[in-house]
Design a protein around this motif. Sequence first.
Motif, short mmCIF file in Angstrom:
data_model
loop_
_atom_site.label_atom_id
_atom_site.label_comp_id
_atom_site.label_asym_id
_atom_site.label_seq_id
_atom_site.Cartn_x
_atom_site.Cartn_y
_atom_site.Cartn_z
N ALA A 89 0.61 -1.11 0.09
CA ALA A 89 -0.04 -0.07 0.05
C ALA A 89 1.00 1.35 0.14
N PRO A 90 1.51 1.76 -1.10
CA PRO A 90 2.20 2.73 -1.31
C PRO A 90 1.81 4.00 -0.96
N ALA A 91 2.08 4.87 0.09
CA ALA A 91 1.73 6.29 0.61
C ALA A 91 2.12 7.47 -0.36
N PHE A 92 1.50 8.20 -0.91
CA PHE A 92 2.05 9.27 -1.68
C PHE A 92 1.08 10.46 -1.45
N ALA A 93 1.50 11.64 -1.90
CA ALA A 93 0.78 12.80 -2.16
C ALA A 93 0.14 12.76 -3.32
N CYS A 94 -1.22 13.53 -3.42
CA CYS A 94 -2.08 13.26 -4.67
C CYS A 94 -2.79 14.63 -5.00
N THR A 95 -2.62 15.20 -6.04
CA THR A 95 -3.33 16.14 -6.40
C THR A 95 -4.93 16.13 -6.68
N PRO A 96 -5.59 16.94 -6.65
CA PRO A 96 -7.25 16.67 -6.91
C PRO A 96 -7.48 16.22 -8.14
N GLU A 97 -6.47 16.77 -9.21
CA GLU A 97 -6.63 16.23 -10.54
C GLU A 97 -6.28 14.94 -10.77
N LEU A 98 -5.48 14.33 -10.13
CA LEU A 98 -4.97 12.70 -10.05
C LEU A 98 -5.98 11.96 -9.29
N PHE A 99 -6.71 12.36 -8.57
CA PHE A 99 -7.50 11.59 -7.47
C PHE A 99 -8.57 10.74 -8.41
N PRO A 100 -9.23 11.23 -9.20
CA PRO A 100 -9.89 10.34 -10.05
C PRO A 100 -9.21 9.25 -10.59
N GLU A 101 -8.09 9.33 -11.22
CA GLU A 101 -7.38 8.42 -11.92
C GLU A 101 -6.90 7.30 -10.77
N VAL A 102 -6.52 7.62 -9.43
CA VAL A 102 -6.20 6.68 -8.45
C VAL A 102 -7.22 5.97 -8.15
N MET A 103 -8.77 6.73 -7.97
CA MET A 103 -9.90 5.88 -7.54
C MET A 103 -10.25 4.89 -8.73
N ALA A 104 -10.05 5.16 -9.96
CA ALA A 104 -10.46 4.38 -10.97
C ALA A 104 -9.30 3.08 -10.98
N ALA A 105 -8.03 3.29 -10.71
CA ALA A 105 -7.23 2.22 -10.61
C ALA A 105 -7.66 1.25 -9.51
N ALA A 106 -7.92 1.77 -8.35
CA ALA A 106 -8.36 1.10 -7.21
C ALA A 106 -9.57 0.27 -7.55
N ILE A 107 -10.54 0.84 -8.20
CA ILE A 107 -11.74 0.24 -8.72
C ILE A 107 -11.52 -0.90 -9.51
N GLU A 108 -10.40 -0.93 -10.32
CA GLU A 108 -10.22 -1.83 -11.24
C GLU A 108 -9.33 -2.91 -10.93
N LYS A 109 -8.70 -2.49 -9.69
CA LYS A 109 -7.75 -3.57 -9.25
C LYS A 109 -6.21 -3.56 -10.03
N ARG A 110 -5.99 -2.30 -10.40
CA ARG A 110 -4.75 -2.24 -11.29
C ARG A 110 -3.80 -1.38 -10.33
N PRO A 111 -2.52 -1.43 -10.76
CA PRO A 111 -1.43 -0.78 -10.07
C PRO A 111 -1.88 0.87 -9.90
N LEU A 112 -1.56 1.51 -8.91
CA LEU A 112 -2.03 2.83 -8.77
C LEU A 112 -1.00 3.69 -9.31
N PRO A 113 -1.57 4.99 -10.03
CA PRO A 113 -0.56 5.95 -10.63
C PRO A 113 0.23 6.95 -9.70
N VAL A 114 1.28 5.78 -8.92
CA VAL A 114 1.97 6.83 -8.19
C VAL A 114 2.92 7.69 -8.72
N PRO A 115 3.10 9.01 -8.40
CA PRO A 115 3.79 10.08 -8.70
C PRO A 115 5.11 9.66 -8.62
N ASP A 116 6.02 10.23 -9.62
CA ASP A 116 7.43 9.79 -9.55
C ASP A 116 8.11 10.60 -8.30
N THR A 117 7.55 11.62 -7.74
CA THR A 117 8.17 12.37 -6.81
C THR A 117 7.94 11.70 -5.38
N VAL A 118 7.29 10.74 -5.26
CA VAL A 118 7.10 9.92 -3.82
C VAL A 118 8.47 9.68 -3.20
#
Length: 406
Positions: free
Chosen positions: A377-406
């Motif tokens: 469960a990688p922990a990372f900061a998320c912008t509001p614009e990225l949040f829908p993509e993070v949720m979509a990945a979680a719903i589809e059970k695919r890897p989360l789009p973790v930013p490179d800056t983590v």
Amino acid sequence: MDGSDGTNGLAGGGGLDGVGGEAPAGERLRRWRLVLGGDAADGTGCALSGRDAAMDGALAALYGKDDRPGAGRRGRDRSAGLGASAPSVARWLGDIRTYFPSPVVQVMQRDAIDRLGLATLLLEPEMLEAVEADVHLVGTLLSLNKAMPETTKETARAVVRKVVEDLEKRLATRTRATLTGALDRSARVSRPRHHDIDWHRTIAANLKHYLPEYRTVVPERLIGYGRASQSVKKDVVLCIDQSGSMAASVVYASVFGAVLASMRSISTRLVVFDTAVVDLTDQLDDPVDVLFGTQLGGGTDINRALAYCQSQITRPAETVVVLISDLYEGGIRDEMLKRVAAMKASGVQFVALLALSDEGAPAYDREHAAALAALGAPAFACTPELFPEVMAAAIEKRPLPVPDTV
């Protein structure tokens, strides 16, 4: 000094030294004079008048004399100050909105609250009417909520509602579209009943099995959707740390919570916590009510909050838990990690966000973040614009789009 929107401001004009556009020598001196603040040793020899003098006065009131330890001699002749006078602060707020573009105004307001201790003045309705409303101002108002007199509360709610409505307009459409697509894709099944087969996608997926002699496609892999009677496809639990440092995240999470709650195919639960846990799900139809139901500040007990969330899960394989916290745990660390591991083992998709804001990487407990990452469960900061993509990945059970800056 002229901004692209036609407003005079320090951020405009291609830079102070002419980078990005060669400014005349006199203009460069003028800009440096505004930045340096008129100290006798600033070396510009430039005098200001008219609008420039008024801009300098507005800057001096905020960034002038600073008697804090370590402040040194920077800007020692800028000593106008704002004092504790509400009328003078109200005039200053009006001045900066006249002289500077909106993003600069918001930064100056934030600095005024931090540097000059003006938070208490926001308890006066006339002050709230003069400020430029943004997410950070909302966070300040929420932290003052318990001390706010009744005469101010309606004005404060109006300010918060304006910010919330602006955020919803910006974020809602894309969020719904992104998550609707993710829900549809996650609902596909590989062994559908005959009347649940999606023939268009099935044919497209099996074109390589076309038999020309029979002029037909052999559907070796069937694609379909789950039964339409299952109206709620996913359960989402937003678990939000309401400690003072998480103010912007609380605002954004409340808005996203309201957007998710408006989608019939998602069952949304919103939980906020410090050392206590409060379930605000019943107020999700109005994110302003949610925000005024929070109490920014206090300690943090993530383990207790996750224990409550865990107790509300009835369909682990169809549940996404989103923990939004800087991970400074005041509860039982090992128990917290065991809960996360147990939820993931049961099929829950667990997402840990260090922040949900535009502010970049926050301060956070790196040891706890590393422990969560070790659990998958990688922990990372998320912008509001990225949040829908993070949720979509979680719903589809695919890897989360973790930013490179983590």
